[in-house]
Design an enzyme around this catalytic site. Structure first.
Site, PDB file in Angstrom:
ATOM      1  N   THR A  16       0.827  -1.194   0.000  1.00  0.00           N
ATOM      2  CA  THR A  16       0.000   0.000   0.000  1.00  0.00           C
ATOM      3  C   THR A  16       0.873   1.260   0.000  1.00  0.00           C
ATOM      4  O   THR A  16       2.011   1.199   0.431  1.00  0.00           O
ATOM      5  CB  THR A  16      -0.854  -0.056   1.284  1.00  0.00           C
ATOM      6  OG1 THR A  16      -1.784  -1.109   1.125  1.00  0.00           O
ATOM      7  CG2 THR A  16      -1.576   1.220   1.597  1.00  0.00           C
TER       8      THR A  16
ATOM      9  N   THR B 123       0.199   0.722   6.858  1.00  0.00           N
ATOM     10  CA  THR B 123       0.327  -0.378   5.909  1.00  0.00           C
ATOM     11  C   THR B 123       0.549  -1.661   6.692  1.00  0.00           C
ATOM     12  O   THR B 123       1.269  -1.676   7.673  1.00  0.00           O
ATOM     13  CB  THR B 123       1.492  -0.156   4.928  1.00  0.00           C
ATOM     14  OG1 THR B 123       1.701  -1.376   4.198  1.00  0.00           O
ATOM     15  CG2 THR B 123       2.774   0.225   5.624  1.00  0.00           C
TER      16      THR B 123
END
Ligand code: ASP
Length: 309
Positions: free
Chosen positions: A176, A227
């Site tokens: 991400t 993340t």
């Protein structure tokens, strides 16, 4: 003038050892540097934190290396379903989208949800309808095609497994992207964007578009982009948890971020990392995985681009 600063990430965990070549590592570093400089230069010319985080995340979404925008992983249906969110710590306004397809920059759509709708979170077909009304151009599936990601998907497509980006082991890589920034006016903001998990199905949504879980900003405390293993980050309400430790326990930005990443998320079985800033321009970037693609820069002249710990 106040200190201004920005931090970005391209996911916690790193490529499985042996897959990271010197050439690939320099491509990661180049794309991190590009996004960092775009965001930092925006702050330098007096743009706001919310503009800077959107600019930096768009640049990461345009890179095929990260699991967001162009580099998004494949779902069980061989498609791409992306999630993104953005929050302004000055106004506490926020916007988020999930399960969108064909959108080049999902973070820009999240920004429009914040600025141009009365809502905070739009999902699926409704979010796509909103995108069309906002005149977002739709990219062909070929724009999102990447041989490496397709191979990752082919390896598990007929199984019930879903996988975090690049992982062979469950915990080796997430992917991400996100940015947090503090501008010259002392306002902070956070943005996060992801393609989620390879082979995900049933409309699975992770923490990235969820305000309070994967993304949060409040001038009083901090701006956070996370993340990691999304299911755990949702249950740990991670981004808001850091803010709460600062607000209610008087912890510093660094203490609160480390408490959550090195203790609280591990206790419930999650792993990953986060980036954080406060309204004085301080930065923290803790992670409990082998590495986290990350970069930061402040108006005091400090700059960091790093992958491993
Ligand atoms: N947190 C993201 C998700 O669960 C994955 C990641 O950080 O790469 O969707």
């Amino acid at each position: 003038m106040k200190i201004f600063s920005i931090a970005i990430h391209g996911g916690a965990g790193t490529l499985v050892k042996g897959m990271m070549t010197p050439e690939l590592e320099s491509r990661y570093r180049e794309d991190l540097k590009k996004a960092l400089d775009l965001g930092y230069n925006a702050l330098k010319v007096g743009k706001t934190a919310i503009d800077a985080v959107e600019i930096a995340v768009k640049s990461l979404e345009d890179s095929p290396l990260f699991n967001a925008g162009k580099g998004s992983v494949f779902t069980a249906n061989e498609s791409h379903e992306m999630d993104a969110s953005i929050m302004d710590g000055n106004t506490l306004n926020a916007g988020a989208v999930s399960l969108v397809s064909g959108i080049k920059n999902p973070v820009a759509l999240a920004r429009d949800v914040m600025d141009k709708s009365e809502h905070v979170f739009l999902a699926g077909e409704g979010a796509m309808q909103f995108a069309r009304e906002m005149d977002f151009a739709l990219e062909e599936p070929s724009y999102f095609y990447d041989e490496f990601r397709h191979k990752q998907w082919l390896e598990i497509k007929d199984t019930n497994q879903f996988q975090l980006d690049h992982s062979v082991k469950k915990d080796s890589k997430f992917g991400t992207v996100g940015a947090v920034a503090c501008d010259q006016y002392g306002d902070i903001a956070a943005a996060t964007s992801t393609g989620g998990m390879t082979n995900k199905k049933w409309g699975r949504v992770g923490d990235s578009p969820m305000i309070g879980a994967g993304n949060y900003a409040n001038n009083k405390t901090c701006a956070i982009s996370c993340t990691g293993s999304g299911e755990f980050f949702i249950r740990g309400v991670v981004a808001y948890d850091v803010a709460c430790l600062i607000e209610h326990k008087g912890m510093s930005l660094l203490e609160a971020s480390e408490e959550v990443i090195h203790k609280r998320i591990l206790e419930i079985g999650g792993d990953g990392g986060l980036i954080a800033v406060d309204s004085e321009g301080n930065i923290a970037m803790p992670f409990n995985t082998e590495g986290m693609y990350r970069a930061s820069k402040t108006s005091l002249g400090e700059e960091l681009i790093a992958i491993y710990s």
